[in-house]
Design an enzyme around this catalytic site. Structure first.
Site, PDB file in Angstrom:
ATOM      1  N   GLY A  23      55.184  21.859  87.455  1.00  0.00           N
ATOM      2  CA  GLY A  23      56.537  22.388  87.582  1.00  0.00           C
ATOM      3  C   GLY A  23      57.088  22.842  86.239  1.00  0.00           C
ATOM      4  O   GLY A  23      57.595  23.960  86.101  1.00  0.00           O
TER       5      GLY A  23
ATOM      6  N   GLU B 248      52.782  18.517  93.150  1.00  0.00           N
ATOM      7  CA  GLU B 248      52.752  17.304  92.341  1.00  0.00           C
ATOM      8  C   GLU B 248      54.011  16.460  92.544  1.00  0.00           C
ATOM      9  O   GLU B 248      54.262  15.514  91.815  1.00  0.00           O
ATOM     10  CB  GLU B 248      52.573  17.645  90.857  1.00  0.00           C
ATOM     11  CG  GLU B 248      51.165  18.126  90.543  1.00  0.00           C
ATOM     12  CD  GLU B 248      50.917  18.358  89.062  1.00  0.00           C
ATOM     13  OE1 GLU B 248      49.744  18.380  88.680  1.00  0.00           O
ATOM     14  OE2 GLU B 248      51.886  18.526  88.286  1.00  0.00           O
TER      15      GLU B 248
ATOM     16  N   THR C 117      43.467  33.073  93.142  1.00  0.00           N
ATOM     17  CA  THR C 117      43.142  33.180  91.725  1.00  0.00           C
ATOM     18  C   THR C 117      41.659  32.885  91.514  1.00  0.00           C
ATOM     19  O   THR C 117      41.108  31.950  92.084  1.00  0.00           O
ATOM     20  CB  THR C 117      43.998  32.225  90.885  1.00  0.00           C
ATOM     21  OG1 THR C 117      43.821  30.876  91.365  1.00  0.00           O
ATOM     22  CG2 THR C 117      45.472  32.587  91.006  1.00  0.00           C
ATOM     23  N   GLN C 118      41.046  33.708  90.648  1.00  0.00           N
ATOM     24  CA  GLN C 118      39.602  33.600  90.407  1.00  0.00           C
ATOM     25  C   GLN C 118      39.264  33.650  88.918  1.00  0.00           C
ATOM     26  O   GLN C 118      38.270  34.242  88.516  1.00  0.00           O
ATOM     27  CB  GLN C 118      38.889  34.739  91.151  1.00  0.00           C
ATOM     28  CG  GLN C 118      39.048  34.667  92.663  1.00  0.00           C
ATOM     29  CD  GLN C 118      38.553  35.922  93.358  1.00  0.00           C
ATOM     30  OE1 GLN C 118      39.299  36.888  93.521  1.00  0.00           O
ATOM     31  NE2 GLN C 118      37.297  35.907  93.766  1.00  0.00           N
TER      32      GLN C 118
ATOM     33  N   GLY D  19      40.138  37.738  87.993  1.00  0.00           N
ATOM     34  CA  GLY D  19      41.417  38.233  88.472  1.00  0.00           C
ATOM     35  C   GLY D  19      41.854  37.512  89.729  1.00  0.00           C
ATOM     36  O   GLY D  19      41.615  36.310  89.874  1.00  0.00           O
TER      37      GLY D  19
ATOM     38  N   ASP E 167      49.281  27.989  86.016  1.00  0.00           N
ATOM     39  CA  ASP E 167      50.738  27.846  85.970  1.00  0.00           C
ATOM     40  C   ASP E 167      51.377  29.060  85.298  1.00  0.00           C
ATOM     41  O   ASP E 167      52.447  29.525  85.713  1.00  0.00           O
ATOM     42  CB  ASP E 167      51.113  26.568  85.221  1.00  0.00           C
ATOM     43  CG  ASP E 167      50.641  25.321  85.945  1.00  0.00           C
ATOM     44  OD1 ASP E 167      50.558  25.354  87.185  1.00  0.00           O
ATOM     45  OD2 ASP E 167      50.341  24.327  85.268  1.00  0.00           O
TER      46      ASP E 167
ATOM     47  N   GLY F 187      46.830  24.235  74.549  1.00  0.00           N
ATOM     48  CA  GLY F 187      47.997  23.649  75.206  1.00  0.00           C
ATOM     49  C   GLY F 187      48.511  24.502  76.341  1.00  0.00           C
ATOM     50  O   GLY F 187      48.484  25.727  76.276  1.00  0.00           O
TER      51      GLY F 187
END
Length: 299
Positions: A43, A141, A213-214, A218, A244, A279
């Protein structure tokens, strides 16, 4: 131009990161190269990604009344995110993710902690924020019943809903039918579409919502026909948070009126740039960096 309002309802974690050339086997001890604590949680990551791209972002979530909770809340505020609705709770510790990095890839263990205090009642308290949003962005989550409540409220007020179904779990078909966009990876899509109570017509309807998503390849969309929106080749340093970054960027681009294909191309660029730095949140690009990257790719 008016900033679009994106509400993210989801997890806030501290990522506890160990970097090693070797991922230990069960019972094995190895020497690591370095150690970091980095703000994370799906989130929070998606909120930061959207805020870096210029959106007006509100985050709804929970942290513990501990050192990690205080540090994370202050950090999110500095990212330009509205944090008035991040609630500290006394009876749970702040969520953490224990991450091992090796050769540009990662393995992760998540301890939800205060994220599971984002109850349906907490979501209901924030209906007015959902009502004022352009896009509502969700993940898995926090408790599933809270995700369901958030989707119900968003659709009550005719808002666009993006659900990133991760970590994957069985989802009721009523939830899948309500959301506007689903952003699974290939494995997650297989599990979503294998639900036993879905008839062929329902399967096809849900599949058209999928943006799969791959990684560097792409994403594949199914809106009118199956189509691959190609990714970008970059040198990957840390893949944590790439998905994310994609989701936050997708929310921003769609809220600005982009077509699905254009939004996916933009989000692919954001995801690609995010893996070039260490990160999850620290690697997320600004809108200026994305525009410069896309311009260089075209030129």
């Amino acid at each position: 131009m008016k900033s679009q309002k994106i509400t993210v309802i989801g997890s806030i974690n501290m990522d506890i990161v160990t970097k090693s050339s070797i991922i230990p086997k069960v019972g094995e001890t190895v020497m690591g190269d370095s150690f970091f604590t980095i703000p994370g949680g799906k989130g929070a990551n998606q909120a930061v990604a959207a805020a870096r791209l210029g959106a007006d972002v509100t985050l709804i979530g929970c942290v513990g009344e501990d050192a990690f909770g205080k540090e994370l809340t202050e950090h999110l505020g500095k990212q330009g995110i509205m944090i008035d609705n991040v609630k500290p709770v006394t009876h749970s510790s702040t969520g953490i993710a224990s991450i091992t990095l090796s050769d540009g890839d990662n393995s992760i263990i998540v301890v939800p902690g205060a994220n599971y205090e984002v109850t349906p009642e907490v979501v209901k308290e924030h209906e007015h924020i959902i009502e004022e949003s352009d896009v509502v962005l969700l993940q898995l989550e926090i408790p599933l019943e809270s995700v369901i409540e958030a989707v119900n409220l968003a659709k009550k007020h005719h808002k666009t809903v993006i659900l990133n179904p991760a970590p994957i779990q069985p989802l009721p078909k009523e939830l899948l039918q309500q959301v506007d966009y689903l952003t699974p990876n290939e494995h997650e899509q297989q599990l979503l579409l294998s639900a036993n109570d879905l008839i062929d017509e329902e399967l096809e309807q849900i599949k058209t919502k999928c943006i799969v998503t791959q990684g560097s390849k792409g994403v594949t969309i199914y809106k009118n026909e199956e189509k691959l929106i190609s990714g970008f080749k970059v040198e990957a340093i840390d893949t944590t948070g790439a998905g994310d970054s994609f989701n936050g960027a997708l929310a921003v681009s769609l809220s600005n009126g982009a077509s699905l294909e254009d939004a996916c191309q933009f989000a692919n660029a954001v995801g690609a740039l995010s893996v070039t730095k260490l990160g999850a949140q620290s690697g997320m690009p600004t809108i200026q960096e994305v525009e410069a990257f896309l311009s260089a790719q075209r030129g």
